[in-house]
Design a protein around this motif. Structure first.
Motif, PDB file in Angstrom:
ATOM      1  N   VAL A 181      -1.793  16.815 -14.670  1.00 33.14           N
ATOM      2  CA  VAL A 181      -0.934  15.869 -13.936  1.00 33.14           C
ATOM      3  C   VAL A 181      -1.738  15.168 -12.851  1.00 33.14           C
ATOM      4  O   VAL A 181      -1.616  13.961 -12.629  1.00 33.14           O
ATOM      5  CB  VAL A 181       0.285  16.605 -13.362  1.00 33.14           C
ATOM      6  CG1 VAL A 181       1.086  15.687 -12.457  1.00 33.14           C
ATOM      7  CG2 VAL A 181       1.177  17.128 -14.483  1.00 33.14           C
ATOM      8  N   THR A 182      -2.597  15.962 -12.160  1.00 37.05           N
ATOM      9  CA  THR A 182      -3.422  15.361 -11.102  1.00 37.05           C
ATOM     10  C   THR A 182      -4.368  14.311 -11.672  1.00 37.05           C
ATOM     11  O   THR A 182      -4.494  13.198 -11.142  1.00 37.05           O
ATOM     12  CB  THR A 182      -4.230  16.458 -10.394  1.00 37.05           C
ATOM     13  OG1 THR A 182      -3.339  17.436  -9.864  1.00 37.05           O
ATOM     14  CG2 THR A 182      -5.062  15.863  -9.274  1.00 37.05           C
ATOM     15  N   ASN A 183      -5.048  14.626 -12.765  1.00 36.98           N
ATOM     16  CA  ASN A 183      -5.986  13.674 -13.382  1.00 36.98           C
ATOM     17  C   ASN A 183      -5.263  12.437 -13.894  1.00 36.98           C
ATOM     18  O   ASN A 183      -5.743  11.313 -13.722  1.00 36.98           O
ATOM     19  CB  ASN A 183      -6.745  14.348 -14.514  1.00 36.98           C
ATOM     20  CG  ASN A 183      -7.701  15.411 -14.027  1.00 36.98           C
ATOM     21  OD1 ASN A 183      -8.140  15.375 -12.876  1.00 36.98           O
ATOM     22  ND2 ASN A 183      -8.024  16.377 -14.882  1.00 36.98           N
TER      23      ASN A 183
ATOM     24  N   ASN B 220       0.853  -1.195   0.000  1.00 36.24           N
ATOM     25  CA  ASN B 220       0.000   0.000   0.000  1.00 36.24           C
ATOM     26  C   ASN B 220       0.893   1.250   0.000  1.00 36.24           C
ATOM     27  O   ASN B 220       1.141   1.840   1.048  1.00 36.24           O
ATOM     28  CB  ASN B 220      -0.926   0.039   1.223  1.00 36.24           C
ATOM     29  CG  ASN B 220      -1.986  -1.046   1.157  1.00 36.24           C
ATOM     30  OD1 ASN B 220      -2.721  -1.088   0.181  1.00 36.24           O
ATOM     31  ND2 ASN B 220      -2.048  -1.907   2.166  1.00 36.24           N
ATOM     32  N   PRO B 221       1.367   1.680  -1.186  1.00 39.49           N
ATOM     33  CA  PRO B 221       2.211   2.874  -1.210  1.00 39.49           C
ATOM     34  C   PRO B 221       1.385   4.113  -0.854  1.00 39.49           C
ATOM     35  O   PRO B 221       0.182   4.143  -1.014  1.00 39.49           O
ATOM     36  CB  PRO B 221       2.681   2.928  -2.663  1.00 39.49           C
ATOM     37  CG  PRO B 221       1.656   2.170  -3.415  1.00 39.49           C
ATOM     38  CD  PRO B 221       1.164   1.118  -2.501  1.00 39.49           C
ATOM     39  N   ASN B 222       2.092   5.175  -0.406  1.00 39.75           N
ATOM     40  CA  ASN B 222       1.433   6.428  -0.035  1.00 39.75           C
ATOM     41  C   ASN B 222       1.169   7.215  -1.317  1.00 39.75           C
ATOM     42  O   ASN B 222       2.031   7.941  -1.801  1.00 39.75           O
ATOM     43  CB  ASN B 222       2.323   7.229   0.913  1.00 39.75           C
ATOM     44  CG  ASN B 222       1.562   8.429   1.507  1.00 39.75           C
ATOM     45  OD1 ASN B 222       0.557   8.867   0.958  1.00 39.75           O
ATOM     46  ND2 ASN B 222       2.050   8.940   2.633  1.00 39.75           N
ATOM     47  N   TYR B 223      -0.053   7.053  -1.874  1.00 39.73           N
ATOM     48  CA  TYR B 223      -0.374   7.670  -3.157  1.00 39.73           C
ATOM     49  C   TYR B 223      -0.422   9.187  -3.062  1.00 39.73           C
ATOM     50  O   TYR B 223      -0.023   9.888  -3.998  1.00 39.73           O
ATOM     51  CB  TYR B 223      -1.719   7.146  -3.664  1.00 39.73           C
ATOM     52  CG  TYR B 223      -1.710   5.688  -4.024  1.00 39.73           C
ATOM     53  CD1 TYR B 223      -0.827   5.218  -4.979  1.00 39.73           C
ATOM     54  CD2 TYR B 223      -2.577   4.787  -3.411  1.00 39.73           C
ATOM     55  CE1 TYR B 223      -0.809   3.879  -5.318  1.00 39.73           C
ATOM     56  CE2 TYR B 223      -2.566   3.446  -3.747  1.00 39.73           C
ATOM     57  CZ  TYR B 223      -1.681   2.976  -4.705  1.00 39.73           C
ATOM     58  OH  TYR B 223      -1.666   1.669  -5.057  1.00 39.73           O
ATOM     59  N   ASP B 224      -0.937   9.748  -1.971  1.00 41.43           N
ATOM     60  CA  ASP B 224      -1.010  11.214  -1.831  1.00 41.43           C
ATOM     61  C   ASP B 224       0.373  11.843  -1.849  1.00 41.43           C
ATOM     62  O   ASP B 224       0.602  12.892  -2.466  1.00 41.43           O
ATOM     63  CB  ASP B 224      -1.724  11.585  -0.536  1.00 41.43           C
ATOM     64  CG  ASP B 224      -3.198  11.236  -0.597  1.00 41.43           C
ATOM     65  OD1 ASP B 224      -3.713  11.107  -1.743  1.00 41.43           O
ATOM     66  OD2 ASP B 224      -3.837  11.090   0.464  1.00 41.43           O
ATOM     67  N   GLU B 225       1.306  11.189  -1.148  1.00 36.55           N
ATOM     68  CA  GLU B 225       2.664  11.727  -1.110  1.00 36.55           C
ATOM     69  C   GLU B 225       3.314  11.675  -2.497  1.00 36.55           C
ATOM     70  O   GLU B 225       3.948  12.630  -2.945  1.00 36.55           O
ATOM     71  CB  GLU B 225       3.503  10.893  -0.120  1.00 36.55           C
ATOM     72  CG  GLU B 225       4.943  11.415   0.027  1.00 36.55           C
ATOM     73  CD  GLU B 225       5.728  10.598   1.054  1.00 36.55           C
ATOM     74  OE1 GLU B 225       6.948  10.666   1.036  1.00 36.55           O
ATOM     75  OE2 GLU B 225       5.081   9.884   1.856  1.00 36.55           O
ATOM     76  N   ILE B 226       3.084  10.566  -3.204  1.00 39.46           N
ATOM     77  CA  ILE B 226       3.646  10.434  -4.555  1.00 39.46           C
ATOM     78  C   ILE B 226       3.017  11.478  -5.480  1.00 39.46           C
ATOM     79  O   ILE B 226       3.718  12.105  -6.283  1.00 39.46           O
ATOM     80  CB  ILE B 226       3.383   9.015  -5.094  1.00 39.46           C
ATOM     81  CG1 ILE B 226       4.143   7.996  -4.259  1.00 39.46           C
ATOM     82  CG2 ILE B 226       3.794   8.896  -6.559  1.00 39.46           C
ATOM     83  CD1 ILE B 226       3.821   6.551  -4.599  1.00 39.46           C
ATOM     84  N   LYS B 227       1.700  11.676  -5.408  1.00 36.46           N
ATOM     85  CA  LYS B 227       1.020  12.665  -6.251  1.00 36.46           C
ATOM     86  C   LYS B 227       1.557  14.059  -5.997  1.00 36.46           C
ATOM     87  O   LYS B 227       1.834  14.813  -6.947  1.00 36.46           O
ATOM     88  CB  LYS B 227      -0.489  12.609  -5.977  1.00 36.46           C
ATOM     89  CG  LYS B 227      -1.264  13.649  -6.797  1.00 36.46           C
ATOM     90  CD  LYS B 227      -2.753  13.443  -6.707  1.00 36.46           C
ATOM     91  CE  LYS B 227      -3.245  13.793  -5.317  1.00 36.46           C
ATOM     92  NZ  LYS B 227      -4.720  13.738  -5.235  1.00 36.46           N
TER      93      LYS B 227
ATOM     94  N   VAL C  97       3.378  16.460  -8.839  1.00 39.19           N
ATOM     95  CA  VAL C  97       2.814  17.756  -9.228  1.00 39.19           C
ATOM     96  C   VAL C  97       3.828  18.866  -9.007  1.00 39.19           C
ATOM     97  O   VAL C  97       4.029  19.739  -9.860  1.00 39.19           O
ATOM     98  CB  VAL C  97       1.512  18.033  -8.462  1.00 39.19           C
ATOM     99  CG1 VAL C  97       1.037  19.467  -8.687  1.00 39.19           C
ATOM    100  CG2 VAL C  97       0.424  17.056  -8.888  1.00 39.19           C
ATOM    101  N   THR C  98       4.482  18.853  -7.862  1.00 38.12           N
ATOM    102  CA  THR C  98       5.473  19.898  -7.543  1.00 38.12           C
ATOM    103  C   THR C  98       6.615  19.879  -8.540  1.00 38.12           C
ATOM    104  O   THR C  98       7.040  20.919  -9.059  1.00 38.12           O
ATOM    105  CB  THR C  98       6.007  19.683  -6.117  1.00 38.12           C
ATOM    106  OG1 THR C  98       4.906  19.721  -5.201  1.00 38.12           O
ATOM    107  CG2 THR C  98       6.998  20.794  -5.759  1.00 38.12           C
ATOM    108  N   GLU C  99       7.132  18.679  -8.838  1.00 31.63           N
ATOM    109  CA  GLU C  99       8.236  18.575  -9.782  1.00 31.63           C
ATOM    110  C   GLU C  99       7.825  19.047 -11.175  1.00 31.63           C
ATOM    111  O   GLU C  99       8.610  19.700 -11.874  1.00 31.63           O
ATOM    112  CB  GLU C  99       8.724  17.126  -9.851  1.00 31.63           C
ATOM    113  CG  GLU C  99       9.427  16.669  -8.575  1.00 31.63           C
ATOM    114  CD  GLU C  99       9.846  15.198  -8.642  1.00 31.63           C
ATOM    115  OE1 GLU C  99       9.556  14.561  -9.677  1.00 31.63           O
ATOM    116  OE2 GLU C  99      10.444  14.708  -7.678  1.00 31.63           O
ATOM    117  N   ALA C 100       6.576  18.725 -11.598  1.00 35.06           N
ATOM    118  CA  ALA C 100       6.117  19.138 -12.919  1.00 35.06           C
ATOM    119  C   ALA C 100       6.011  20.654 -13.022  1.00 35.06           C
ATOM    120  O   ALA C 100       6.443  21.254 -14.008  1.00 35.06           O
ATOM    121  CB  ALA C 100       4.781  18.496 -13.224  1.00 35.06           C
ATOM    122  N   LEU C 101       5.461  21.311 -11.981  1.00 28.32           N
ATOM    123  CA  LEU C 101       5.312  22.761 -12.002  1.00 28.32           C
ATOM    124  C   LEU C 101       6.670  23.446 -11.936  1.00 28.32           C
ATOM    125  O   LEU C 101       6.898  24.482 -12.577  1.00 28.32           O
ATOM    126  CB  LEU C 101       4.420  23.219 -10.858  1.00 28.32           C
ATOM    127  CG  LEU C 101       2.951  22.773 -10.938  1.00 28.32           C
ATOM    128  CD1 LEU C 101       2.172  23.258  -9.720  1.00 28.32           C
ATOM    129  CD2 LEU C 101       2.305  23.304 -12.203  1.00 28.32           C
TER     130      LEU C 101
END
Length: 821
Positions: A754-756, A713-720, A724-728
């Motif tokens: 990126v979020t979608n 169960n990876p931490n999906y919120d942390e990965i997202k 997003v931060t890296e993309a921006l």
């Protein structure tokens, strides 16, 4: 309309009844009333399959005469004509199918074919007279009569037919004035049913018929005197015979109303049935004739009405009376047809006045033509009857002619008025032709006027003479002076109108010439002659000149007349003088125009250089461009005014340049705004392209990372959040002033994308993990199930082995006991 048989004749209480409503419903149908009619009727003894055979005929015609119609063996035979098993009669009177079948003869003529059924001859309760009259009416109405006979023809059949032939014998006439005998009836076929002696058919039937009609035939000559069959060929235009085999036991022994199928018919019967229908409806379509003339449905209705009128008072027990009635019916129809033809001949003269002498001549000619046609027709009845009928026709034509004469006298005044209207029309036509050739508003010089009038007058005379051909010559001759007078009056009116046009044309030419001069002057005043090159100025002059002459040439009423040519020359001289004057002025100011042009270029270059210096070459801020352009205008004006002293430019040239420069600088400002818009569009496109590349890159990276991850169960919120931060951050910030709003919108789009993408990839990853877990559980369950089945099989096999051992031990024990005994 649903196909069904309707009754048209019957006899009740010894009286003949006509069902005229049913007859009219059948023969007044669309495409029937004006189409030649063929009626195929069948008659014969009681209960010998007449209606059954008609139903088969209808089956063939319903299938559009398809060659393979009998191959549809499963199809049922619809009984539109009622059939019945047993000895009781089924058909009462005469019945006809209300549905026509439109066939084409070998001569490519369309014919409406009807099928007709008659009650059986010599039915229980019927009288000889009733049977005779029904059969006689069938012969009168039908064009092809079939006589249905069982097995073979014998003397009794001819004796029965003798009752019917008595009618034909009395109806027939052979006059010394006619070289050919008249047959009362058209076609008769002896239809021999249940024939068992040979293969049968039409050819064999012809051989048999020739023998039966031979008075020396051994089968009948011993019966008594010369038989009636020897006279048959005198009574019918065509005689034939068809030998039809038995239809089969399924048809013969049928005791209920169950519909038969084509496959219930014997093969031999089907073969001959196919031969019969093709002979009747493919090769031998017989149209109904009355006194030698083919009749249509409309005429047949009149024929039926005549039958009803004539037969009401006929003694049905007297064959002679019936024969005379039949001849009268045929004659009524023939007389009506000839009177109709007489009226059609007069149609060509309807509505026209004819002088009495010519009218009498026409009556004699037309009446003789109709009487000749009437005499040439074959007719039933004796000479006295035909003579009386001829006199009836003459009297009827005379009576109608008296009506024509009365109407002709009334037409004389109307025709005169009509002729006078043509005289008036000819005068009007002369005027219309003149104005059509010369124009209603165009003046014609005297020489041309006389030529046009002469041509139009000639055409008006031709028109009147052509129309006058339709009128009586005497009436036309008496009104010739009125025609000549009307033409002369029309010519005088046209001449006066032409003189009036001459005065109007002179006034209009002068007005148009003055307007054309003013037009040239106004157009040349609009031209900046001092700033144009000589070719450009010459083009402007030509355009203004052409416009002026186009305006003047718009006058078509007097084109190429002497007045028109004089005005044209005067306009040409005026334009030439104005052109020379303008050219001299243009040369004097040409140098000043060049100076002003150079100043305009210097001012424009100064404006662009100053604005780009203040805003920058790559500026994307529209408000900055707008703000600095106002100052640039002021500085440019000051710069041009400074040239008065620095370069010794005349002040009037500077003022003219400043006045004209405003529009040019407006264009330059718009150009700068367009450049800003293009730069912003380019920056926006590059930034969106980069955002798309970043989004696609991180989507691919996320898929790869999740596929390699071993965490449950990876931490999906942390990965997202990380993605997003890296993309921006990778997109970066745009430092260009004036582009902040567009940059922020693209960053927002990238964040959402990126979020979608992350959400969709995560959902897909979770579904994949769930699917793999499900497959793993299903595999374990399958293995456990298979192990349980193997254990159960082993237990069952062990139990079987134990039972077998016990049985073996018991058998051994029993065997030992027997040996001891």
């Amino acid at each position: 309309m649903m196909a069904q048989a309707v009754q048209i004749f019957c006899i009740k209480k010894g009286k003949l009844e006509f069902h005229h409503n049913a007859f009219e419903e059948v023969f007044s149908q669309k495409n029937v009333s004006n189409t030649p009619i063929a009626i195929y009727s069948i008659a014969g003894k009681l209960r010998e399959g007449k209606s059954f055979l008609l139903n088969l005929f209808m089956k063939y015609l319903d299938d559009k005469k398809c060659p393979e119609w009998l191959s549809k063996s499963e199809e049922k035979i619809i009984e539109n004509f009622d059939t019945r098993y047993g000895e009781d009669p089924c058909t009462d009177g005469i019945w006809i199918l209300n549905k026509p079948f439109f066939l084409t003869t070998e001569e490519e003529k369309k014919v409406a074919v009807f099928l007709m059924d008659t009650q059986g001859t010599f039915e229980p309760g019927s009288t000889i007279q009733g049977t005779s009259i029904i059969f006689a009416l069938s012969l009168l109405i039908s064009s092809f009569q079939m006589y249905n006979i069982k097995s073979k023809v014998d003397q009794s059949d001819f004796d029965h037919l003798k009752i019917f032939i008595d009618y034909a014998r009395m109806a027939q006439r052979t006059s010394q004035s006619h070289s050919v005998a008249v047959e009362p009836f058209q076609s008769l076929m002896f239809l021999i049913r249940d024939w068992i002696y040979d293969e049968g058919g039409l050819e064999k039937g012809k051989e048999k018929l020739d023998k039966w009609l031979n008075p020396c035939h051994s089968e009948i000559q011993d019966q008594g005197s010369i038989p009636i069959q020897s006279k048959f060929r005198d009574f019918f235009a065509d005689l034939s015979c068809f030998l039809m085999p038995e239809p089969g036991n399924k048809v013969i022994i049928r005791k209920d109303k169950t519909l038969l199928k084509l496959q219930d018919l014997e093969l031999k019967f089907r073969d001959k049935l196919d031969e019969l229908v093709k002979y009747l409806f493919d090769k031998n379509i017989v149209a109904k004739k009355v006194n030698g003339e083919i009749i249509t449905g409309e005429v047949l209705l009149k024929y039926f009405a005549a039958c009803e009128d004539v037969f009401q008072n006929v003694n049905l027990k007297n064959a002679n009376s019936v024969a005379q009635a039949g001849a009268e019916v045929a004659m009524v129809v023939t007389l009506n047809n000839k009177l109709t033809e007489w009226q059609e001949e007069w149609q060509a003269y309807r509505g026209k006045y004819i002088n009495q002498q010519k009218l009498d001549e026409l009556h004699a000619t037309i009446s003789k033509k109709i009487l000749d046609k009437f005499d040439a027709l074959p007719k039933l009845g004796d000479d006295d009857f035909i003579a009386k009928s001829t006199q009836k026709l003459i009297d009827a034509m005379t009576e109608k002619f008296n009506t024509v004469k009365t109407f002709n006298n009334l037409q004389k005044e109307n025709t005169k008025k009509h002729l006078l209207s043509f005289i008036s029309s000819a005068s009007k036509k002369l005027q219309e032709m003149y104005y059509e050739k010369s124009g209603r508003t165009c003046f014609q010089e005297e020489s041309n006027f006389k030529k046009v009038i002469a041509t139009c007058k000639n055409e008006a005379v031709i028109y009147y003479n052509e129309q006058a051909k339709e009128f009586d010559e005497e009436l036309v001759e008496n009104n010739q002076p009125a025609f000549d007078s009307n033409l002369n009056i029309s010519i005088q009116e046209i001449h006066m109108h032409n003189l009036q046009l001459k005065e109007e044309l002179m006034i209009e030419l002068r007005e148009k010439m003055t307007s054309a001069m003013q037009h040239y002057q106004v157009q040349m005043e609009k031209v900046e002659v001092y700033s144009l090159s000589p070719p450009a100025y010459e083009n402007k002059h030509k355009a203004a000149r052409n416009g002026s002459f186009d305006m003047f040439n718009g006058i078509r009423k007097g084109e190429n007349t002497q007045m028109w040519k004089e005005c044209y020359k005067e306009l040409e001289q005026y334009i030439s003088q104005q052109r020379d004057f303008a050219e001299s002025r243009r040369k004097s100011f040409l140098d000043a125009d060049k100076t002003i042009h150079d100043l305009m270029k210097k001012g424009t270059d100064y404006f662009k250089e100053w604005l780009n210096g203040e805003c920058g070459m790559d500026c994307v801020d529209l408000s900055k461009i707008q703000r600095y352009s106002k100052q640039a205008r002021i500085n440019t004006t000051n710069y041009l005014q400074s040239l008065q002293t620095t370069e010794d430019v005349p002040p009037m040239h500077v003022k003219s340049c400043v006045d004209k420069l405003g529009d040019v600088l407006d264009v330059e400002v718009e150009n700068e705004k367009n450049k800003v818009a293009l730069r912003k569009s380019k920056m926006r496109e590059d930034l969106r392209k980069k955002a798309n590349e970043i989004a696609e890159k991180y989507r691919t990276t996320l898929k790869s990372q999740l596929s390699k991850s071993q965490a449950a169960n990876p931490n999906y919120d942390e990965i997202k959040q990380q993605f997003v931060t890296e993309a921006l951050n990778e997109l970066g910030a745009c430092e260009a002033q004036g582009f902040e709003e567009e940059h922020q919108a693209i960053k927002s789009d990238l964040h959402n994308r990126v979020t979608n993408d992350f959400n969709w990839v995560i959902i897909s990853h979770i579904q994949t993990l769930a699917l793999e877990t499900q497959k793993k559980v299903a595999t374990e369950e399958k293995m456990a199930r298979e192990q349980l089945e193997r254990d159960i099989r082993e237990m069952v096999e062990q139990a079987e082995q134990e039972r077998a051992a016990r049985r073996k031990a018991e058998r051994a024990k029993k065997s030992g006991s027997c040996q001891i005994l």
